[in-house]
Design an enzyme around this catalytic site. Structure first.
Site, mmCIF file in Angstrom:
data_model
loop_
_atom_site.group_PDB
_atom_site.id
_atom_site.type_symbol
_atom_site.label_atom_id
_atom_site.label_comp_id
_atom_site.label_asym_id
_atom_site.label_seq_id
_atom_site.Cartn_x
_atom_site.Cartn_y
_atom_site.Cartn_z
ATOM 1 C CE LYS A 53 -3.709 -2.625 2.106
ATOM 2 N NZ LYS A 53 -4.415 -3.093 3.307
ATOM 3 C CD GLN A 97 -3.494 -4.851 6.281
ATOM 4 O OE1 GLN A 97 -3.565 -3.812 5.643
ATOM 5 N NE2 GLN A 97 -3.917 -6.006 5.795
ATOM 6 C CG ASP A 120 -9.982 -0.983 4.613
ATOM 7 O OD1 ASP A 120 -9.581 -1.428 3.531
ATOM 8 O OD2 ASP A 120 -9.359 -1.101 5.686
HETATM 9 N N1 GUN Z 1 -6.764 -7.519 5.679
HETATM 10 C C1 GUN Z 1 -7.014 -8.274 4.587
HETATM 11 N N2 GUN Z 1 -7.658 -7.540 3.647
HETATM 12 C C2 GUN Z 1 -7.797 -6.302 4.151
HETATM 13 C C3 GUN Z 1 -8.364 -5.105 3.656
HETATM 14 O O1 GUN Z 1 -8.900 -5.026 2.544
HETATM 15 N N3 GUN Z 1 -8.293 -4.033 4.492
HETATM 16 C C4 GUN Z 1 -7.734 -4.090 5.710
HETATM 17 N N4 GUN Z 1 -7.740 -2.993 6.452
HETATM 18 N N5 GUN Z 1 -7.202 -5.189 6.204
HETATM 19 C C5 GUN Z 1 -7.228 -6.291 5.424
#
Ligand code: GUN
Length: 287
Positions: A53, A97, A120
């Site tokens: 990211k 996350q 998200d």
């Molecule tokens: N963990 C696995 N996929 C995601 C996601 O799309 N967003 C976040 N914040 N954590 C994750």
């Protein structure tokens, strides 16, 4: 033999367009977009996602900070960090996350993020917006799946879509988004009776279960479009693999995505799109 849809290629194109757009922002709006990512603990998969990211932000010109907190962080400490970011007018997007350590209640954390910064799309306000067809932030992976289908002009309206998996992050929202595009949608899961037969009815099959290669060729109709959202480790080789038995299913499908290089990169480019959209709302710019 199916046409392989490269999410990697598509995400590269999308990121290039975003980079051009972001390069005009400082002059127009006086500052750049900023995404703050919070990582609690050092789960290797999470570290790798967060790094990806940050890299995407750097490529596009989005400011990024990754706040790394120890596994022992209390829920209160984490909520305090979120509150500071909520109040910081220079932060456009906040991403925590997942998964979080067991002693932290994920729902309380998600609920604490200001909905306007919830890149998200996990906050109840954004989830409700999707279900009520109101303006909100869409979750990244489902958004990426729809973009992949649209990139090849694959018809959705009137098609039978089977979504295998019912998670809040992928299965449920993608089912709703397909329904909004007038597909006839079935949500299947581990308790579905005769799953192979249900899957064989799909014109569009979305695999989002998290079980290595569980969608086998006998579960796929000739000419189906197969989207693989799984990110698993092959139990034998330890390599990354999807929920779909790619080598055999590609012989039956008309279009198929791969793992890696399929939906994963699309999730990241959609996160970047969400961050830019939040920024434009914050600075009062045009999309
Ligand atoms: N963990 C696995 N996929 C995601 C996601 O799309 N967003 C976040 N914040 N954590 C994750």
């Amino acid at each position: 033999m199916a046409i392989i849809i490269s999410g990697k290629e598509l995400s590269l194109q999308k990121k290039e367009i975003m980079k051009q757009k972001v390069s005009t922002f400082e002059e127009k709006y006086g500052r750049l977009p900023k995404l703050s990512v919070i990582l609690v603990g050092d789960n290797p998969a999470s570290v790798s996602y967060v790094t990806g990211k940050g890299k995407a932000c750097a490529e596009i010109g989005i400011l990024n900070e990754t706040i790394k907190l120890p596994e022992s962080t209390t829920q209160e400490e984490l909520l305090n960090v979120i509150e500071k970011l909520n109040k910081n007018v220079l932060v456009d997007g906040i991403l925590v996350q997942l998964p979080l350590p067991k002693h932290i209640d994920s729902n309380s954390v998600i609920n604490a993020i200001k909905p306007e910064k919830d890149v998200d799309g996990f906050h109840p306000q954004n989830v409700a917006a999707l279900y009520l067809k109101q303006k909100g932030i869409l979750p990244c992976t489902p958004r990426g799946i729809i973009q992949v289908l649209d990139s090849k002009n694959l018809p959705i309206q009137g098609k039978k879509a089977v979504v295998v998996g019912r998670s809040n992050i992928v299965g449920l929202p993608v089912a709703k988004m397909l329904l909004d595009r007038n597909a006839t949608v079935v949500i299947a899961h581990s308790k579905t009776y005769n799953l192979p037969e249900v899957c064989r009815e799909a014109d569009i099959l979305i695999a989002a279960v998290g079980r290595a290669r569980m969608i086998t060729a006998d579960m796929v109709k000739d000419g189906a479009v197969v989207i693989d959202v799984g990110v698993n480790r092959d139990p034998e080789t330890g390599k990354l693999c999807g929920d779909v038995d790619f080598e055999n299913v590609k012989e039956k499908a008309s279009y198929i995505t791969k793992v890696p290089g399929g939906i994963g990169p699309m999730t990241i480019s959609c996160l970047m799109e969400n961050t830019i959209e939040c920024y434009l709302e914050h600075v009062g710019g045009n999309k």
